[in-house]
Write an enzyme that holds these catalytic residues in place. Structure first.
Site, PDB file in Angstrom:
ATOM      1  N   GLN A  28      -5.300  -0.495  -1.619  1.00 21.26           N
ATOM      2  CA  GLN A  28      -4.594  -0.976  -0.432  1.00 21.26           C
ATOM      3  C   GLN A  28      -5.027  -0.218   0.816  1.00 21.26           C
ATOM      4  OE1 GLN A  28      -2.454  -3.523   0.094  1.00 21.26           O
ATOM      5  NE2 GLN A  28      -2.540  -4.209  -2.028  1.00 21.26           N
ATOM      6  N   ARG A  48      -6.941  13.813   0.781  1.00 18.13           N
ATOM      7  CA  ARG A  48      -7.512  15.056   0.279  1.00 18.13           C
ATOM      8  C   ARG A  48      -9.003  14.872   0.008  1.00 18.13           C
ATOM      9  NH1 ARG A  48      -2.461  16.174  -3.903  1.00 18.13           N
ATOM     10  NH2 ARG A  48      -0.987  16.896  -2.310  1.00 18.13           N
ATOM     11  N   SER A  52     -12.804   9.285  -2.196  1.00 16.85           N
ATOM     12  CA  SER A  52     -12.191   8.409  -1.195  1.00 16.85           C
ATOM     13  C   SER A  52     -12.332   8.989   0.209  1.00 16.85           C
ATOM     14  CB  SER A  52     -10.712   8.186  -1.526  1.00 16.85           C
ATOM     15  OG  SER A  52     -10.568   7.474  -2.734  1.00 16.85           O
ATOM     16  N   HIS A 107       5.183  -0.286  -1.090  1.00 21.77           N
ATOM     17  CA  HIS A 107       6.047  -0.459  -2.267  1.00 21.77           C
ATOM     18  C   HIS A 107       7.235   0.473  -2.083  1.00 21.77           C
ATOM     19  CE1 HIS A 107       7.545  -1.141  -6.230  1.00 21.77           C
ATOM     20  NE2 HIS A 107       7.091  -0.018  -6.763  1.00 21.77           N
ATOM     21  N   GLY A 133      -5.882  -4.882  -2.940  1.00 20.57           N
ATOM     22  CA  GLY A 133      -6.522  -4.550  -1.678  1.00 20.57           C
ATOM     23  C   GLY A 133      -7.806  -5.302  -1.404  1.00 20.57           C
ATOM     24  N   GLU A 226      -8.014 -17.125 -29.608  1.00 22.62           N
ATOM     25  CA  GLU A 226      -6.885 -18.042 -29.436  1.00 22.62           C
ATOM     26  C   GLU A 226      -5.733 -17.452 -28.626  1.00 22.62           C
ATOM     27  OE1 GLU A 226      -7.221 -21.064 -29.995  1.00 22.62           O
ATOM     28  OE2 GLU A 226      -9.063 -20.919 -31.157  1.00 22.62           O
ATOM     29  N   GLU A 230      -8.464 -17.049 -24.296  1.00 22.60           N
ATOM     30  CA  GLU A 230      -8.134 -18.317 -23.643  1.00 22.60           C
ATOM     31  C   GLU A 230      -6.943 -18.204 -22.684  1.00 22.60           C
ATOM     32  OE1 GLU A 230      -7.939 -21.606 -26.356  1.00 22.60           O
ATOM     33  OE2 GLU A 230      -9.837 -21.076 -27.320  1.00 22.60           O
TER      34      GLU A 230
END
Length: 334
Positions: A28, A48, A52, A107, A133, A226, A230
């Site tokens: 996000q 931090r 990222s 959230h 995101g 099955e 599917e």
């Protein structure tokens, strides 16, 4: 009655001249930050050091430790995993909040269950896109959007509602529509959906179906096809047009079986169990269990995860997906 807001309903740009700190740069976080930046807003990232942090820098953002980002911001959007928000808030966000700052979330877990208790002189609002995101970002770039929720927990400045709607518009959400809600409603319905249907309910339904066929002597590979493989075909039909589209698209045999056998599997007792799950969410039993397990190093969580990783359906699935190069297969490393 449901209230929905669109672009034309947001009369005032309450973000104009404000600096926005997006805390976190994951799924996000990257979408919110990039959409806001593309709409001309002054955005910094608080995070931090790590992958990222480096990615946010590569994407052209000014990136700071969380405390430093909060110090310079007017609006702080917290987009971190639920289990770490409390510590980050206590140690890095709360000491740097100023009167009439706006504290925002996608959230409501930590606000609703009291893990985070902001001071009375700041605004607290929610803007929660109803999609991951990457979809929030992709649809924005394409000129559309993912519908979102918004809500106000406290409005110290008198501008919380305008700021929240301006933020929703800033990430593109009002193109599709933003539904008004509360932290309580968003949190409790989100947790219920995950536990009773989307994650807990569906995973146990699939697993039980697989076990039923294998225990009856059928090949595990056929059982996997099955009851799990599917499932995507049905979910895609449901996603595009609801249950009516599923029943329109499947065979008469399958549709008849839906009507006569579905109620034998999902009995009134199942609905009563769902109500019990909802009660545990509403009264805080689930949140307390999650929070306490987090404090104890997630011992229960990791034990449960390991148990599920070893189920036969996972082994069979990994083998069968190797036969299907058209699937973008993912192997989760343990």
């Amino acid at each position: 009655m449901t209230t929905v807001y669109y672009d034309q309903d947001v009369k005032t740009d309450a973000l104009q001249g404000k600096k926005i700190a997006v805390v976190g740069y994951g799924s996000q976080g990257h979408a919110h930050a990039q959409n806001l930046k593309d709409n001309g807003y002054d955005v910094v990232i608080g995070i931090r050091p790590g992958r990222s942090f480096d990615k946010a820098k590569e994407d052209g953002f000014d990136v700071f430790p969380v405390a430093e980002a909060v110090k310079q911001a007017d609006v702080i959007m917290v987009l971190l995993p639920d289990e770490i928000q409390g510590d980050v808030y206590k140690n890095e966000i709360e000491p740097n909040l100023e009167k009439h700052n706006a504290l925002a979330f996608a959230h409501g877990f930590n606000i609703h269950f009291g893990v985070i208790q902001p001071p009375a002189d700041v605004d607290v609002f929610l803007v929660a896109p109803k999609g991951p995101g990457h979809l929030v970002r992709r649809t924005f770039v394409e000129g559309s959007a993912v519908p979102s929720l918004f809500g106000i927990q406290q409005g110290a400045s008198g501008q919380a509602r305008n700021i929240a709607l301006s933020y929703a518009k800033g990430i593109g959400a009002t193109r599709a529509g933003v539904i008004e809600t509360t932290f309580k409603e968003e949190t409790e319905t989100d947790l219920f959906g995950e536990q009773a249907v989307l994650c807990g309910g569906v995973s146990k339904l699939i697993q039980s179906g697989f076990e039923t066929l294998v225990e009856a002597g059928y090949q595990p590979e056929l059982a996997y096809f099955e009851v799990l493989h599917e499932m995507k075909l049905i979910v895609d039909l449901m996603y595009e047009g609801g249950m009516e589209n599923v029943r329109y698209s499947i065979s008469n045999t399958a549709e008849f079986g839906d009507y006569v056998s579905g109620p034998r599997v999902i009995t009134p007792d199942v609905k009563e169990n769902m109500k019990a799950v909802l009660t545990d969410i509403q009264n805080g039993n689930f949140s307390n269990r999650f929070i306490e397990d987090n404090k104890n190093g997630f011992k229960e969580f990791y034990k449960l995860r390991e148990e599920q990783h070893g189920h036969q359906i996972e082994k069979v699935g990994r083998e069968l997906r190797e036969m299907m190069p058209f699937i973008k297969s993912k192997s989760i490393e343990k």
